[in-house]
Design an enzyme around this catalytic site. Structure first.
Site, PDB file in Angstrom:
ATOM      1  N   HIS A  42       1.188  -1.580  -0.187  1.00 20.60           N
ATOM      2  CA  HIS A  42       0.110  -0.034  -0.121  1.00 20.60           C
ATOM      3  C   HIS A  42       1.186   0.805   0.338  1.00 20.60           C
ATOM      4  O   HIS A  42       0.874   2.740   0.912  1.00 20.60           O
ATOM      5  CB  HIS A  42      -0.935   0.261   1.163  1.00 20.60           C
ATOM      6  N   PHE A  44       3.051   4.792  -3.304  1.00 18.82           N
ATOM      7  CA  PHE A  44       2.568   5.396  -3.646  1.00 18.82           C
ATOM      8  C   PHE A  44       2.352   4.564  -4.821  1.00 18.82           C
ATOM      9  O   PHE A  44       1.726   5.361  -5.821  1.00 18.82           O
ATOM     10  CB  PHE A  44       3.263   6.992  -3.666  1.00 18.82           C
ATOM     11  N   ARG A  45       3.363   3.821  -5.158  1.00 22.48           N
ATOM     12  CA  ARG A  45       2.971   3.004  -6.775  1.00 22.48           C
ATOM     13  C   ARG A  45       1.113   1.739  -6.505  1.00 22.48           C
ATOM     14  O   ARG A  45       0.978   2.009  -7.744  1.00 22.48           O
ATOM     15  CB  ARG A  45       4.072   2.215  -6.344  1.00 22.48           C
ATOM     16  N   HIS A  46       1.089   1.871  -5.578  1.00 22.23           N
ATOM     17  CA  HIS A  46      -0.218   1.602  -5.480  1.00 22.23           C
ATOM     18  C   HIS A  46      -0.974   2.189  -5.615  1.00 22.23           C
ATOM     19  O   HIS A  46      -1.775   1.798  -6.847  1.00 22.23           O
ATOM     20  CB  HIS A  46      -0.626   0.791  -3.909  1.00 22.23           C
ATOM     21  N   ASP A  83      -5.875   5.157   0.072  1.00 22.73           N
ATOM     22  CA  ASP A  83      -4.876   4.120   1.002  1.00 22.73           C
ATOM     23  C   ASP A  83      -3.778   5.433   1.984  1.00 22.73           C
ATOM     24  O   ASP A  83      -2.696   4.592   2.314  1.00 22.73           O
ATOM     25  CB  ASP A  83      -4.265   3.093   0.385  1.00 22.73           C
TER      26      ASP A  83
HETATM   27 ZN   LIG Z   1      -5.694  -0.314  -2.192  1.00 26.90          ZN
END
Ligand SMILES: [Zn+2]
Length: 227
Positions: A42, A44-46, A83
């Site tokens: 969870h 920043f890429r997500h 998130d």
């Molecule tokens: Zn998420």
């Protein structure tokens, strides 16, 4: 990733529609990035993966012609923020370990409440408020929409939201607010995209489907997107 997210806001017409200050948009994205932790999933890429998938769905499903720019802003901004400050442990852990978040939110979607609260803390600073030029009534609607969508990402609520959406899908009508709300609720109640999910996405032929199956497609795709 920051530049691509910035591009999405311009390309979707959100900068123009909400008279966003271009420097504020850059500052907001940077601040959002700084507020994602460096945990294995969870991060920043997500955030970017989920947002770019939503961006793809918006275009592939023709949502720009069917939803208002306000709805598009709510969808995409909810993805960016959904998130924020995720600590890397799920709600079950938070509740069982009686963490500060679980206590603060009385065991009710502690993570999702936290992500949303952090999102609005960032937006409460004029330096990082991309909606600083919208009127109060509009901001209230955007806030309400984002709260609904981010809280809907708690997978514990997925069954309930899915059932509500399935009830409407065969007679889905974009002109009915109640139906739009059900799809808006359903869209973020979704799973993170994986390699195979992305493959499935690419294999779908959007050009040949009818309007109602497009809605089903949006749902199917988005069930793969967010967690
Ligand atoms: Zn998420």
């Amino acid at each position: 990733m920051l530049s691509l997210l910035e591009h999405m806001y311009h390309e979707l017409g959100l900068v123009k529609e909400f008279n966003m200050n271009k420097v504020t948009l850059k500052r907001w994205l940077l601040c959002v990035q700084e507020n994602y932790r460096n945990n294995p999933f969870h991060n920043f890429r997500h955030c970017f993966c989920v947002t770019q998938m939503m961006y793809g769905v918006i275009h592939k499903s023709g949502l720009l012609d069917r939803l208002s720019r306000e709805d598009i802003a709510i969808l995409i901004t909810s993805c960016v923020c959904h998130d924020l400050d995720h600590p890397g442990y799920n709600n079950t852990y938070q509740i069982n370990a009686k963490t500060e978040l679980a206590i603060r939110y009385n065991d009710i979607s502690p993570l999702e409440n936290h992500h949303c609260a952090v999102a609005f803390q960032i937006l409460s600073n004029p330096e990082t408020n991309i909606f600083s030029n919208v009127d109060q009534v509009t901001f209230k609607r955007i806030r309400s929409g984002m709260i609904t969508l981010i809280l809907a990402t708690d997978m514990a609520r997925h069954g309930e939201i899915l059932a509500n959406f399935k009830d409407k899908i065969d007679t889905f009508d974009f002109t009915k607010d109640e139906h739009l709300t059900s799809v808006s609720d359903e869209i973020p109640s979704c799973r993170a995209s994986t390699g195979s999910d992305l493959l499935q996405y690419k294999n779908n032929e959007m050009s040949n489907v009818t309007a109602s199956s497009q809605v089903r497609y949006v749902y199917d795709m988005n069930t793969l997107i967010m967690r």
